[in-house]
Design an enzyme around this catalytic site. Sequence first.
Site, PDB file in Angstrom:
ATOM      1  N   HIS A 128       0.867  -1.200   0.000  1.00 40.78           N
ATOM      2  CA  HIS A 128       0.000   0.000   0.000  1.00 40.78           C
ATOM      3  C   HIS A 128       0.897   1.241   0.000  1.00 40.78           C
ATOM      4  O   HIS A 128       1.466   1.601   1.033  1.00 40.78           O
ATOM      5  CB  HIS A 128      -0.898   0.004   1.239  1.00 40.78           C
ATOM      6  N   HIS A 186       1.428   5.434  -1.812  1.00 39.71           N
ATOM      7  CA  HIS A 186       0.999   6.540  -2.675  1.00 39.71           C
ATOM      8  C   HIS A 186       2.242   7.114  -3.351  1.00 39.71           C
ATOM      9  O   HIS A 186       3.100   7.681  -2.672  1.00 39.71           O
ATOM     10  CB  HIS A 186       0.297   7.626  -1.857  1.00 39.71           C
ATOM     11  N   LEU A 187       2.327   6.977  -4.663  1.00 42.52           N
ATOM     12  CA  LEU A 187       3.504   7.470  -5.396  1.00 42.52           C
ATOM     13  C   LEU A 187       3.233   8.797  -6.096  1.00 42.52           C
ATOM     14  O   LEU A 187       4.162   9.410  -6.629  1.00 42.52           O
ATOM     15  CB  LEU A 187       3.982   6.428  -6.411  1.00 42.52           C
ATOM     16  N   ARG A 188       1.953   9.244  -6.115  1.00 40.85           N
ATOM     17  CA  ARG A 188       1.600  10.509  -6.771  1.00 40.85           C
ATOM     18  C   ARG A 188       2.009  10.502  -8.241  1.00 40.85           C
ATOM     19  O   ARG A 188       2.153   9.451  -8.845  1.00 40.85           O
ATOM     20  CB  ARG A 188       2.214  11.719  -6.031  1.00 40.85           C
ATOM     21  N   ASN A 231      -5.379   7.146  -6.108  1.00 37.22           N
ATOM     22  CA  ASN A 231      -6.080   8.394  -5.798  1.00 37.22           C
ATOM     23  C   ASN A 231      -5.332   9.622  -6.338  1.00 37.22           C
ATOM     24  O   ASN A 231      -4.985  10.531  -5.602  1.00 37.22           O
ATOM     25  CB  ASN A 231      -6.365   8.526  -4.297  1.00 37.22           C
ATOM     26  N   LYS A 244      -9.553  -0.286  -5.452  1.00 35.53           N
ATOM     27  CA  LYS A 244      -9.579   0.397  -4.156  1.00 35.53           C
ATOM     28  C   LYS A 244     -10.945   1.000  -3.879  1.00 35.53           C
ATOM     29  O   LYS A 244     -11.472   1.778  -4.674  1.00 35.53           O
ATOM     30  CB  LYS A 244      -8.515   1.497  -4.139  1.00 35.53           C
ATOM     31  N   HIS A 263     -10.422   1.192   2.144  1.00 33.14           N
ATOM     32  CA  HIS A 263     -10.229   2.215   3.177  1.00 33.14           C
ATOM     33  C   HIS A 263     -11.421   2.082   4.125  1.00 33.14           C
ATOM     34  O   HIS A 263     -12.529   2.471   3.792  1.00 33.14           O
ATOM     35  CB  HIS A 263     -10.167   3.623   2.567  1.00 33.14           C
ATOM     36  N   HIS A 317      -4.471  -0.416   6.177  1.00 34.59           N
ATOM     37  CA  HIS A 317      -3.993   0.413   7.295  1.00 34.59           C
ATOM     38  C   HIS A 317      -4.905   0.358   8.522  1.00 34.59           C
ATOM     39  O   HIS A 317      -5.460   1.370   8.945  1.00 34.59           O
ATOM     40  CB  HIS A 317      -3.760   1.872   6.877  1.00 34.59           C
ATOM     41  N   LEU A 328      -4.846   9.442   7.890  1.00 36.32           N
ATOM     42  CA  LEU A 328      -6.162   8.803   7.998  1.00 36.32           C
ATOM     43  C   LEU A 328      -6.050   7.339   7.615  1.00 36.32           C
ATOM     44  O   LEU A 328      -5.407   7.040   6.609  1.00 36.32           O
ATOM     45  CB  LEU A 328      -7.175   9.510   7.085  1.00 36.32           C
ATOM     46  N   ASP A 342       1.400   2.821   3.474  1.00 32.46           N
ATOM     47  CA  ASP A 342       0.543   3.998   3.271  1.00 32.46           C
ATOM     48  C   ASP A 342       1.388   5.267   3.225  1.00 32.46           C
ATOM     49  O   ASP A 342       0.892   6.355   3.564  1.00 32.46           O
ATOM     50  CB  ASP A 342      -0.547   4.102   4.336  1.00 32.46           C
ATOM     51  N   HIS A 371       2.984  14.695   1.137  1.00 35.62           N
ATOM     52  CA  HIS A 371       2.336  15.999   0.943  1.00 35.62           C
ATOM     53  C   HIS A 371       3.411  17.047   1.174  1.00 35.62           C
ATOM     54  O   HIS A 371       4.210  16.914   2.118  1.00 35.62           O
ATOM     55  CB  HIS A 371       1.214  16.227   1.961  1.00 35.62           C
ATOM     56  N   ALA A 384      -3.853  15.021   5.191  1.00 40.27           N
ATOM     57  CA  ALA A 384      -3.595  13.788   5.936  1.00 40.27           C
ATOM     58  C   ALA A 384      -2.547  12.965   5.215  1.00 40.27           C
ATOM     59  O   ALA A 384      -2.642  12.761   4.005  1.00 40.27           O
ATOM     60  CB  ALA A 384      -4.884  12.988   6.066  1.00 40.27           C
TER      61      ALA A 384
HETATM   62  O1  DOR Z   1      -3.353   9.734   5.502  1.00 35.89           O
HETATM   63  C1  DOR Z   1      -3.718   9.380   4.399  1.00 35.89           C
HETATM   64  N1  DOR Z   1      -3.179   9.894   3.277  1.00 35.89           N
HETATM   65  N2  DOR Z   1      -4.701   8.477   4.319  1.00 35.89           N
HETATM   66  C2  DOR Z   1      -5.264   8.150   3.146  1.00 35.89           C
HETATM   67  O2  DOR Z   1      -6.151   7.344   3.137  1.00 35.89           O
HETATM   68  C3  DOR Z   1      -4.819   8.810   1.891  1.00 35.89           C
HETATM   69  C4  DOR Z   1      -3.454   9.322   2.001  1.00 35.89           C
HETATM   70  C5  DOR Z   1      -3.098  10.288   0.894  1.00 35.89           C
HETATM   71  O3  DOR Z   1      -3.351   9.973  -0.272  1.00 35.89           O
HETATM   72  O4  DOR Z   1      -2.537  11.339   1.187  1.00 35.89           O
HETATM   73 ZN    ZN Z   2      -3.396   5.075   1.508  1.00 30.93          ZN
END
Ligand code: DOR
Ligand code: ZN
Length: 343
Positions: A13, A15-17, A41, A99, A136, A174, A219, A247, A251, A263
């Site tokens: 799990h 997030h690579l953006r 996402n 997802k 989620h 998570h 989150l 996860d 940011h 988050a």
């Molecule tokens: O803290 C989080 N950040 N929880 C998530 O479910 C998404 C993630 C994000 O994409 O920044």
């Molecule tokens: Zn996530």
Amino acid sequence: MQTLEITRPDDWHVHLRDGAELAAVAGHTARRFARAIVMPNLLPPVTTTAQAAAYRDRIRAALPPSSEFEPLMTLYLTDRTTPEEIARAGASGIVHAVKLYPAGATTHSDAGVTAIERTQAVLETMAATGLVLSVHGEVTAAQVDVFDREVAFIDSVLAPLIERLPDLRIVFEHITTRAAVDFVLAAPVTVAATITPQHLLLNRNALFAGGLRPHHYCLPVLKRERDREALVGAATGGSPKFFLGTDSAPHAEAAKLADCGCAGCYTAVAALELYAEVFEDAGALARLEGFASWFGADFYRLPRNRERLTLVREPWRIPPWLPLGGGRLIPLRADTTCRWRLA
Ligand code: DOR
Ligand code: ZN
């Protein structure tokens, strides 16, 4: 000097953006992990197999040509996802999970599912094609306390879903509570869970330690100490139902330190090393390999990696910040010492 050699791990799990952010973070994940389940996402979300294939190409292009990192792609489930698109994804060989974000639950979840019943035909196709549902697990109703949202999700959505679709493989992502640990342990073999480093290392006091701590805000939000203890027990206990999913969610510093801060904890730059600390403190270093390198692959029905990776018990400093596009990215445990490093 103490060393620990394990099968090269995977991150189930992350997030690579995209764009400049992808270029800044992909190497951290690829240096540690052979493969990763890449969350969909983006803005706009990755909802089709064609989009997932293009995103996969961008991830590979962000890494040196010599990198053997394999992105395992996911689709973002919406109210409008069709069984045909799911069948395409299942046949593609590159999409491994779909997802489920309850609409409004977290970052870029606005396009998520408004009512799970609407996705029944799609979930049936997933069960038939063997695609994993990645969840989620939080309700979004305004009257439900933010610390109770995972437990409410188990009762109102997840338990009925498992009953309705006994063949669907589900990863409860998570997890953050003792209740989730107990639920997953008691659930059928079709149900597993990922656990993040931050939920193993921190309890919710970390959000308020000496002042408000935005870099500890993710989150689902951190929970009580008794929940953290249950998560450590689950991760280090040797059950194949629990496996590594960071996860890691970058940011920019400016987006975290804002009136409405984003988050997400960024852990990719030290993820495996932080898990090693948790396992060492639990006296369970011998079980890190199962959690980090075996159980996720087994659940996703992918081969275990053949390469090895060595951790060395030698302190190093996690950087105070990392470049992210034009801004800065503050990692979890920034500017503190980590006891384990990659060889
Ligand atoms: O803290 C989080 N950040 N929880 C998530 O479910 C998404 C993630 C994000 O994409 O920044
Ligand atoms: Zn996530």
